[in-house]
Design an enzyme around this catalytic site. Structure first.
Site, PDB file in Angstrom:
ATOM      1  N   HIS A  18       0.830  -1.205   0.000  1.00 46.99           N
ATOM      2  CA  HIS A  18       0.000   0.000   0.000  1.00 46.99           C
ATOM      3  C   HIS A  18       0.864   1.254   0.000  1.00 46.99           C
ATOM      4  CE1 HIS A  18      -4.061  -1.787   1.000  1.00 46.99           C
ATOM      5  NE2 HIS A  18      -3.255  -2.824   1.140  1.00 46.99           N
ATOM      6  N   ASP A 124      -5.928   5.908   1.946  1.00 52.62           N
ATOM      7  CA  ASP A 124      -6.033   4.544   1.429  1.00 52.62           C
ATOM      8  C   ASP A 124      -7.471   4.039   1.639  1.00 52.62           C
ATOM      9  OD1 ASP A 124      -4.062   2.004   0.809  1.00 52.62           O
ATOM     10  OD2 ASP A 124      -5.786   1.376   2.013  1.00 52.62           O
ATOM     11  N   ALA A 352      13.496 -12.130  -3.281  1.00 47.52           N
ATOM     12  CA  ALA A 352      13.871 -11.766  -4.650  1.00 47.52           C
ATOM     13  C   ALA A 352      13.539 -10.301  -4.930  1.00 47.52           C
ATOM     14  CB  ALA A 352      13.134 -12.657  -5.651  1.00 47.52           C
ATOM     15  N   GLN A 354      12.012  -8.318  -7.121  1.00 46.55           N
ATOM     16  CA  GLN A 354      11.094  -8.687  -8.198  1.00 46.55           C
ATOM     17  C   GLN A 354      11.243  -7.823  -9.438  1.00 46.55           C
ATOM     18  OE1 GLN A 354       7.057 -10.238  -7.298  1.00 46.55           O
ATOM     19  NE2 GLN A 354       6.354  -8.347  -8.250  1.00 46.55           N
ATOM     20  N   HIS A 369       1.291 -14.356  -7.545  1.00 49.65           N
ATOM     21  CA  HIS A 369       0.174 -14.458  -6.606  1.00 49.65           C
ATOM     22  C   HIS A 369      -0.948 -13.487  -6.965  1.00 49.65           C
ATOM     23  CE1 HIS A 369       2.092 -10.853  -5.209  1.00 49.65           C
ATOM     24  NE2 HIS A 369       1.260 -10.688  -4.211  1.00 49.65           N
ATOM     25  N   TRP A 372      -1.865  -6.693  -7.230  1.00 48.67           N
ATOM     26  CA  TRP A 372      -1.970  -5.740  -8.336  1.00 48.67           C
ATOM     27  C   TRP A 372      -0.637  -5.079  -8.665  1.00 48.67           C
ATOM     28  CZ3 TRP A 372      -4.598  -5.471 -12.370  1.00 48.67           C
ATOM     29  CH2 TRP A 372      -4.710  -4.300 -13.126  1.00 48.67           C
ATOM     30  N   GLU A 377       3.767  -4.473 -12.617  1.00 42.25           N
ATOM     31  CA  GLU A 377       5.200  -4.591 -12.902  1.00 42.25           C
ATOM     32  C   GLU A 377       5.440  -5.557 -14.051  1.00 42.25           C
ATOM     33  OE1 GLU A 377       6.513  -3.786  -8.244  1.00 42.25           O
ATOM     34  OE2 GLU A 377       6.728  -5.784  -9.129  1.00 42.25           O
ATOM     35  N   GLU A 393      -8.217  -9.646  -3.018  1.00 42.95           N
ATOM     36  CA  GLU A 393      -8.917  -9.573  -4.310  1.00 42.95           C
ATOM     37  C   GLU A 393      -8.168 -10.309  -5.408  1.00 42.95           C
ATOM     38  OE1 GLU A 393      -5.917  -6.379  -5.207  1.00 42.95           O
ATOM     39  OE2 GLU A 393      -6.657  -7.546  -3.519  1.00 42.95           O
TER      40      GLU A 393
END
Length: 572
Positions: A18, A124, A352, A354, A369, A372, A377, A393
């Site tokens: 977030h 948020d 890692a 990413q 997984h 979002w 990315e 979600e």
């Protein structure tokens, strides 16, 4: 701060997924508007949560960089935390955030008391209790939605079903069916609904969240029109909710908070053919029990594809929200001899970086997984995905990518991990299912081509002239109106109609896009186009808006004789 006209207060939720996109949005705004400053109020998560150390490391990494007009304030934390309820982990999370309202109030009071021109809150989706704090200071609240337009529209649609149509959402979620959802072209199977909707407590939580969400002035979503065209158009046509603006993709392309790619892993990747390696990584809370680890290993070995696998040790806590760690020796959970047999074609690593891995030319597929941020990315670098959703979600994200957009293949779309009780109802995804998904991922040229094209679009949209660039708007420095009014814009399309938001010391003007004006707003849009864009007519009062559909006597605006006379004279 001497040239600052307006200052915004950002309040992200206490999770690394977030806070990072929220900070990227804040950096974007201050870079685009030299008269804007932003203070980010950081809610430190309980030490038991996985994101705690990650957030601390991330904020410390920012402290080493020069960030003009962007500052961070770590909020105090109460000594006594809310009681945990294993059946409702989100209730604890929200109550924990709510305990920070008093600390936010104190910080903002100090800011206002020192003469700083605080102009609004940006919160948020889990920080909706802060709307009440903003109201105490007579400040508007906006929301930065870190997920996608489909999930936002899905929540709004569920709220309509439950509140307007009196549908039993618990019964619906637990049924085996599909339902039409306005933000999606394809009917949605109920087995990809978030797990929390299976219980009355979870449904009540979502309903309260959405009801509060509707109080904000506008919602900025970390997505872009070229990716979620239908969902954004659907949200923009719904006059019952706040204005929605796609402003992404907003990515932290320097992830790792100072950590870099291991030299040995980099050398190995450098020696692999382009797009030949499948990368497996399951997010900050993604881990598996030994039985599932072995199924993944069997699938990788049988697929024959080169692989790089980020394997994390599960938390030792009773819930799945604790800190993950790396195995000292992954052989303790892998099949016997696996590392030795696959030494030439694959590597098993711990944590890692990413972004650095997705950017590498050798990586040609991503088993994800379905968080979002991870999906954005992957699209940014044009890497096709295989979906293995975990929680929240993620299942809906997988459905969107696989079924709606055709940008990913499926491993198990409806897979759900029970973070509140990881050892309960463990579902095993078989080696056959995983192997099949990996083979499709690495051989489907159609998916690969679509991913590459979406990569190009994701970069164009945030560049000057792109749709997300236009949504954020031009620098405000060139558009300061009378009485110090700061004019910024959040728009889609060439023609926009203004939405004025009254602030305490200034009036900040944002813009409502062409895609979501109806009835009276459409007439204002027509007037704006004729007066400003085409210069074919004179203006009497461009933003006059009589509330004739609800109560004609409320907020009546009088157009004065001087305004009418002046326009008639100019017309003559």
């Amino acid at each position: 701060m001497s040239n600052t006209v307006a200052e915004l207060v950002f309040i992200p939720a206490p999770g690394i997924g977030h806070i990072t996109p929220t900070v990227e949005f804040a950096k974007l705004l201050v870079n685009r508007d030299q008269r804007l400053s932003i203070t980010v109020l950081v809610i430190k998560p309980p030490s038991s949560l996985a994101s705690g150390s990650a957030i601390t490391t991330y904020i410390e990494s920012l402290a080493n960089k020069t960030l003009d007009r962007l500052s961070f304030v770590e909020l105090p934390q109460d000594d006594t935390l809310p009681s945990r309820d294993q059946k409702s982990p989100m209730a604890f999370f929200i109550e924990f955030i709510d305990t920070h309202c008093k600390h936010v109030r104190n910080v903002v009071a100090d800011m206002v008391g020192s003469g700083r021109l605080v102009s609004g809150f940006v919160i948020d989706m889990f920080c909706t209790s802060m709307i009440d704090v903003a109201n105490e200071f007579n400040l508007p609240t906006y929301m930065f939605f870190i997920s996608n337009a489909v999930f936002l529209g899905f929540q709004m649609h569920l709220f309509s079903l439950g509140d307007d149509q009196n549908r039993d959402l618990v019964e619906l979620t637990n049924s085996d069916t599909t339902i039409p959802v306005s933000c999606l072209v394809n009917p949605v199977p109920t087995n990809v609904f978030p797990r929390m909707l299976k219980t009355r407590r979870g449904v009540d939580f979502v309903m309260r969240l959405v009801q509060k969400m509707k109080e904000v002035k506008a919602i900025m979503v970390n997505t872009f029109s070229e990716l979620e065209t239908h969902a954004i158009e659907s949200l923009c046509s719904d006059s019952s909710g706040p204005f929605v603006y796609p402003v992404g993709p907003l990515l932290n392309l320097e992830d790792g908070a100072g950590k870099t790619l291991d030299d040995e892993v980099k050398r190995w990747l450098d020696g692999q053919p382009p797009s030949s390696v499948v990368f497996l990584c399951f997010g900050s809370m993604g881990s598996f029990e030994e039985v599932q680890v072995k199924e993944i290993a069997y699938a990788l070995e049988r697929s024959g594809h080169r692989f790089l696998w980020s394997l994390r040790r599960p938390s030792l806590q009773e819930t799945g929200f604790g800190n993950l760690s790396d195995y000292e020796d992954p052989r303790e959970v892998l099949p016997e001899g696996f590392l030795e047999r696959n030494a030439g074609i694959g590597k098993v690593i711990g944590w890692a970086p990413q972004v650095a891995l997705l950017a590498h030319r050798a990586v040609g597929g991503f088993v994800t997984h379905c968080g979002w941020n991870s999906m954005l990315e992957s699209l940014w670098f044009g890497v096709p995905m295989a979906t293995w959703p975990m929680y929240a979600e993620h299942q809906l994200n997988a459905f969107e990518m696989v079924v709606e957009l055709g940008l990913a293949v499926e491993i198990k779309m409806a897979y759900k991990k029970n973070l509140s009780n990881p050892k309960a109802e463990i579902e095993i995804v078989t080696a056959d299912e995983i192997e099949g998904g990996i083979r499709r991922l690495m051989t489907d040229d159609t998916i690969r081509t679509r991913a590459k094209k979406m990569s190009e679009k994701s970069r164009v949209t945030v560049a000057e002239g792109g749709s997300s660039y236009a949504s954020v708007g031009p620098q405000c420095g060139d558009q300061v109106g009378p009485n110090g009014r700061v004019v910024g814009s959040l728009c889609r399309g060439r023609v926009c109609v203004p939405l004025r938001l009254e602030l305490d010391a200034e009036e900040l003007v944002v813009w409502r896009g062409i895609g979501n004006v109806t009835d009276v707003r459409r007439r204002q849009l027509n007037a704006f186009e004729m007066v400003v864009e085409l210069e074919l007519v004179m203006v009497i009062k461009l933003d006059y808006n009589r509330n004739m559909h609800f109560n004609p006597k409320v907020e009546m605006v009088i157009v004065t004789a001087d305004e009418i006379e002046g326009s008639i004279r100019r017309l003559g």
